[in-house]
Design a protein around this motif. Structure first.
Motif, PDB file in Angstrom:
ATOM      1  N   MET A   1       2.793  -4.288   8.118  1.00  0.00           N
ATOM      2  CA  MET A   1       1.664  -3.446   8.012  1.00  0.00           C
ATOM      3  C   MET A   1       1.888  -2.244   8.991  1.00  0.00           C
ATOM      4  O   MET A   1       2.371  -2.409   9.957  1.00  0.00           O
ATOM      5  N   GLU A   2       1.327  -1.191   8.491  1.00  0.00           N
ATOM      6  CA  GLU A   2       1.198   0.037   9.509  1.00  0.00           C
ATOM      7  C   GLU A   2       0.092   0.198  10.461  1.00  0.00           C
ATOM      8  O   GLU A   2      -0.915  -0.456  10.355  1.00  0.00           O
ATOM      9  N   LYS A   3       0.341   0.988  11.626  1.00  0.00           N
ATOM     10  CA  LYS A   3      -0.580   1.349  12.496  1.00  0.00           C
ATOM     11  C   LYS A   3      -1.587   2.812  11.848  1.00  0.00           C
ATOM     12  O   LYS A   3      -0.732   3.462  11.403  1.00  0.00           O
ATOM     13  N   GLY A   4      -2.574   2.735  12.291  1.00  0.00           N
ATOM     14  CA  GLY A   4      -3.601   3.835  12.044  1.00  0.00           C
ATOM     15  C   GLY A   4      -4.160   3.985  10.640  1.00  0.00           C
ATOM     16  O   GLY A   4      -3.743   3.507   9.663  1.00  0.00           O
ATOM     17  N   THR A   5      -5.110   4.833  10.622  1.00  0.00           N
ATOM     18  CA  THR A   5      -5.703   5.092   9.362  1.00  0.00           C
ATOM     19  C   THR A   5      -4.879   5.884   8.484  1.00  0.00           C
ATOM     20  O   THR A   5      -5.005   5.427   7.243  1.00  0.00           O
ATOM     21  N   ALA A   6      -4.347   6.728   8.798  1.00  0.00           N
ATOM     22  CA  ALA A   6      -3.493   7.487   7.857  1.00  0.00           C
ATOM     23  C   ALA A   6      -2.535   6.583   6.922  1.00  0.00           C
ATOM     24  O   ALA A   6      -2.377   6.932   5.850  1.00  0.00           O
ATOM     25  N   ALA A   7      -1.892   5.776   7.652  1.00  0.00           N
ATOM     26  CA  ALA A   7      -0.932   5.056   7.114  1.00  0.00           C
ATOM     27  C   ALA A   7      -1.467   4.039   5.870  1.00  0.00           C
ATOM     28  O   ALA A   7      -0.811   3.813   4.743  1.00  0.00           O
ATOM     29  N   ILE A   9      -4.257   4.716   4.603  1.00  0.00           N
ATOM     30  CA  ILE A   9      -4.800   5.488   3.427  1.00  0.00           C
ATOM     31  C   ILE A   9      -3.554   5.774   2.190  1.00  0.00           C
ATOM     32  O   ILE A   9      -3.777   5.569   1.257  1.00  0.00           O
ATOM     33  N   GLU A  10      -2.725   5.941   3.089  1.00  0.00           N
ATOM     34  CA  GLU A  10      -1.236   6.322   2.034  1.00  0.00           C
ATOM     35  C   GLU A  10      -0.996   5.222   1.483  1.00  0.00           C
ATOM     36  O   GLU A  10      -0.600   5.263   0.272  1.00  0.00           O
ATOM     37  N   ARG A  11      -0.922   3.831   2.147  1.00  0.00           N
ATOM     38  CA  ARG A  11      -0.784   2.797   1.390  1.00  0.00           C
ATOM     39  C   ARG A  11      -1.668   2.651  -0.070  1.00  0.00           C
ATOM     40  O   ARG A  11      -1.208   2.136  -0.960  1.00  0.00           O
ATOM     41  N   LEU A  12      -3.040   2.750   0.368  1.00  0.00           N
ATOM     42  CA  LEU A  12      -4.008   2.709  -0.946  1.00  0.00           C
ATOM     43  C   LEU A  12      -3.393   3.995  -1.913  1.00  0.00           C
ATOM     44  O   LEU A  12      -3.391   3.063  -3.276  1.00  0.00           O
ATOM     45  N   LYS A  13      -3.174   4.946  -1.456  1.00  0.00           N
ATOM     46  CA  LYS A  13      -2.634   5.996  -2.407  1.00  0.00           C
ATOM     47  C   LYS A  13      -1.548   5.600  -3.506  1.00  0.00           C
ATOM     48  O   LYS A  13      -1.531   5.689  -4.691  1.00  0.00           O
ATOM     49  N   LYS A  14      -0.462   4.830  -2.676  1.00  0.00           N
ATOM     50  CA  LYS A  14       0.594   4.595  -3.420  1.00  0.00           C
ATOM     51  C   LYS A  14       0.532   3.503  -4.341  1.00  0.00           C
ATOM     52  O   LYS A  14       1.251   3.376  -5.195  1.00  0.00           O
ATOM     53  N   ASN A  15      -0.378   2.568  -4.177  1.00  0.00           N
ATOM     54  CA  ASN A  15      -0.844   1.451  -5.086  1.00  0.00           C
ATOM     55  C   ASN A  15      -2.195   1.971  -5.784  1.00  0.00           C
ATOM     56  O   ASN A  15      -2.421   1.016  -6.757  1.00  0.00           O
ATOM     57  N   GLY A  16      -2.073   3.218  -6.066  1.00  0.00           N
ATOM     58  CA  GLY A  16      -3.148   3.952  -7.064  1.00  0.00           C
ATOM     59  C   GLY A  16      -4.479   3.420  -6.965  1.00  0.00           C
ATOM     60  O   GLY A  16      -5.318   3.476  -7.924  1.00  0.00           O
ATOM     61  N   ILE A  17      -4.855   3.075  -5.714  1.00  0.00           N
ATOM     62  CA  ILE A  17      -6.174   2.903  -5.269  1.00  0.00           C
ATOM     63  C   ILE A  17      -6.937   3.969  -4.735  1.00  0.00           C
ATOM     64  O   ILE A  17      -6.576   4.756  -3.716  1.00  0.00           O
ATOM     65  N   ARG A  18      -8.221   4.424  -5.303  1.00  0.00           N
ATOM     66  CA  ARG A  18      -8.935   5.428  -4.844  1.00  0.00           C
ATOM     67  C   ARG A  18      -9.383   5.134  -3.488  1.00  0.00           C
ATOM     68  O   ARG A  18      -9.836   4.003  -3.154  1.00  0.00           O
ATOM     69  N   LEU A  19      -9.630   6.116  -2.532  1.00  0.00           N
ATOM     70  CA  LEU A  19     -10.525   5.949  -1.140  1.00  0.00           C
ATOM     71  C   LEU A  19     -11.656   6.384  -1.457  1.00  0.00           C
ATOM     72  O   LEU A  19     -11.973   7.504  -1.381  1.00  0.00           O
ATOM     73  N   THR A  20     -12.470   5.293  -1.694  1.00  0.00           N
ATOM     74  CA  THR A  20     -14.104   5.853  -1.959  1.00  0.00           C
ATOM     75  C   THR A  20     -14.736   5.884  -0.492  1.00  0.00           C
ATOM     76  O   THR A  20     -14.046   5.412   0.535  1.00  0.00           O
TER      77      THR A  20
END
Length: 159
Positions: A1-7, A9-20
């Motif tokens: 798992m990554e530390k911090g919010t930015a990482a 959020i990037e994981r969500l985007k890489k998996n095609g998940i929108r950050l609602t």
């Protein structure tokens, strides 16, 4: 798992998940309360303060999604309920059977395996949970209640 919010959020985007907006509110609630090991209900109450229209089902679905993607860790308690955290460092948990609080312990959940076991298994993680009574619960009770750990067999005495 990554530390911090930015990482995360990037994981969500890489998996095609929108950050609602709702997912961001839940992620921020997790980050704010992670050391408390909040339940889904705790996170729902926290999220409602920032996003009053958020639904309970949205929080539960989002937590399942975050867990599946490895954004959060889920800790199952003895009653079957779950608590959530974002601590990426190896550690163990102490779960108080009196008050239900979860404490992080600086202990590594290491298990020694024989060479044949190391060869036969692909281990991707470990978890160490200790159960008992915290100092506050011990101080409140003169006698600590007895406890049979999960999986313990009770054998009737004969004779």
């Amino acid at each position: 798992m990554e530390k911090g919010t930015a990482a995360r959020i990037e994981r969500l985007k890489k998996n095609g998940i929108r950050l609602t907006v709702q997912r961001e509110v839940i992620l921020n609630a997790l980050l704010a309360k992670s050391s408390e090991h909040p339940s889904a209900e705790d996170l729902y109450e926290e999220a409602r303060q920032k996003c009053p229209g958020i639904g309970r089902a949205t929080v539960y679905r989002t937590l399942r999604l975050f867990h599946r993607l490895g954004l959060v860790r889920r800790l199952q308690l003895m009653d079957g309920s779950f608590r959530y955290e974002i601590n990426d460092d190896p550690h163990a948990h102490f779960i108080c059977l009196g008050c239900g609080r979860v404490f992080e312990l600086e202990a590594s959940p290491v298990v020694e395996l024989s060479p044949s076991q190391r060869r036969d298994f692909q281990i991707i993680g470990a978890s160490l949970k200790l159960f008992g009574f915290c100092p506050q619960c011990c101080a409140q009770e003169q006698k600590v209640p007895s406890f049979d750990p999960p999986g313990a067999q009770v054998v009737a005495e004969q004779g």
